[in-house]
Motif scaffolding. Structure first.
Motif, mmCIF file in Angstrom:
data_model
loop_
_atom_site.group_PDB
_atom_site.id
_atom_site.type_symbol
_atom_site.label_atom_id
_atom_site.label_comp_id
_atom_site.label_asym_id
_atom_site.label_seq_id
_atom_site.Cartn_x
_atom_site.Cartn_y
_atom_site.Cartn_z
ATOM 1 N N CYS A 90 -88.668 -114.342 36.489
ATOM 2 C CA CYS A 90 -88.385 -114.527 35.065
ATOM 3 C C CYS A 90 -87.832 -115.931 34.812
ATOM 4 O O CYS A 90 -88.291 -116.651 33.915
ATOM 5 N N HIS A 135 -83.279 -115.686 28.453
ATOM 6 C CA HIS A 135 -84.453 -114.796 28.483
ATOM 7 C C HIS A 135 -84.412 -113.691 29.523
ATOM 8 O O HIS A 135 -85.228 -112.775 29.462
ATOM 9 N N CYS A 136 -83.520 -113.774 30.500
ATOM 10 C CA CYS A 136 -83.583 -112.835 31.621
ATOM 11 C C CYS A 136 -82.303 -112.048 31.863
ATOM 12 O O CYS A 136 -82.355 -110.861 32.194
ATOM 13 N N GLU A 193 -81.827 -108.673 30.229
ATOM 14 C CA GLU A 193 -83.109 -108.075 29.833
ATOM 15 C C GLU A 193 -83.673 -107.195 30.943
ATOM 16 O O GLU A 193 -83.300 -107.315 32.104
ATOM 17 N N ASP A 194 -84.612 -106.339 30.558
ATOM 18 C CA ASP A 194 -85.386 -105.592 31.542
ATOM 19 C C ASP A 194 -86.472 -106.544 32.030
ATOM 20 O O ASP A 194 -87.384 -106.883 31.282
#
Length: 148
Positions: free
Chosen positions: A49, A133-134, A137-138
């Motif tokens: 990611c 972004h990571c 998050e899943d």
């Protein structure tokens, strides 16, 4: 014909510096082989990611920030702390390598340096795109159906 020769020269030059852009599963496999899965408590999906959002998995990507420092390669690692860009040798160079080492198709050295960054006090927060972004998050999608 000089013009044709010149344009052929430029064509060869541009082919020569063609970046390697990894596929998602391809990078996941390389990262796993090189011990990033679970390294510093970070799952493989989180590493993929981060790299995806930093560079779109492009080994040759560089970005400069007003000449003070530049970020290099698939992990967008900064010359300010981690590598020697030859411009400012007084900087720390914690990875102990030239920044150009971070732009190779073979990302072994880039991974080595990323491990050094991940083990530092900043950890994964050194990568703002990971935080954005990571981090919360899943990220399972990043290694889905990769067989890793």
């Amino acid at each position: 014909n000089m013009k044709a020769l010149l344009s052929l020269g430029f064509l060869l030059l541009s082919v020569n510096v063609q970046a390697k852009v990894f596929e998602r599963c391809e990078i996941a496999k390389v990262m796993k082989t090189q011990g990033l899965d679970g390294f510093a408590g970070i799952s493989l999906a989180h590493w993929v990611c981060m790299a995806q959002h930093e560079s779109h998995l492009n080994t040759l990507l560089t970005k400069s920030f007003g000449g003070r420092d530049t970020v290099y390669g698939i992990f967008q690692i900064t010359s300010e702390y981690w590598c020697d860009d030859g411009k400012m040798p007084k900087l720390p160079n914690h990875c102990g390598m030239p920044c150009s080492a971070l732009l190779q198709d073979d990302i072994t050295q880039a991974i080595q340096c990323a491990k050094t960054v991940a083990k530092s006090a900043q950890g994964m927060k050194a990568w703002s795109s990971w935080t954005r972004h990571c981090q919360h998050e899943d990220v399972s999608e990043y290694i889905k159906n990769c067989g890793v």
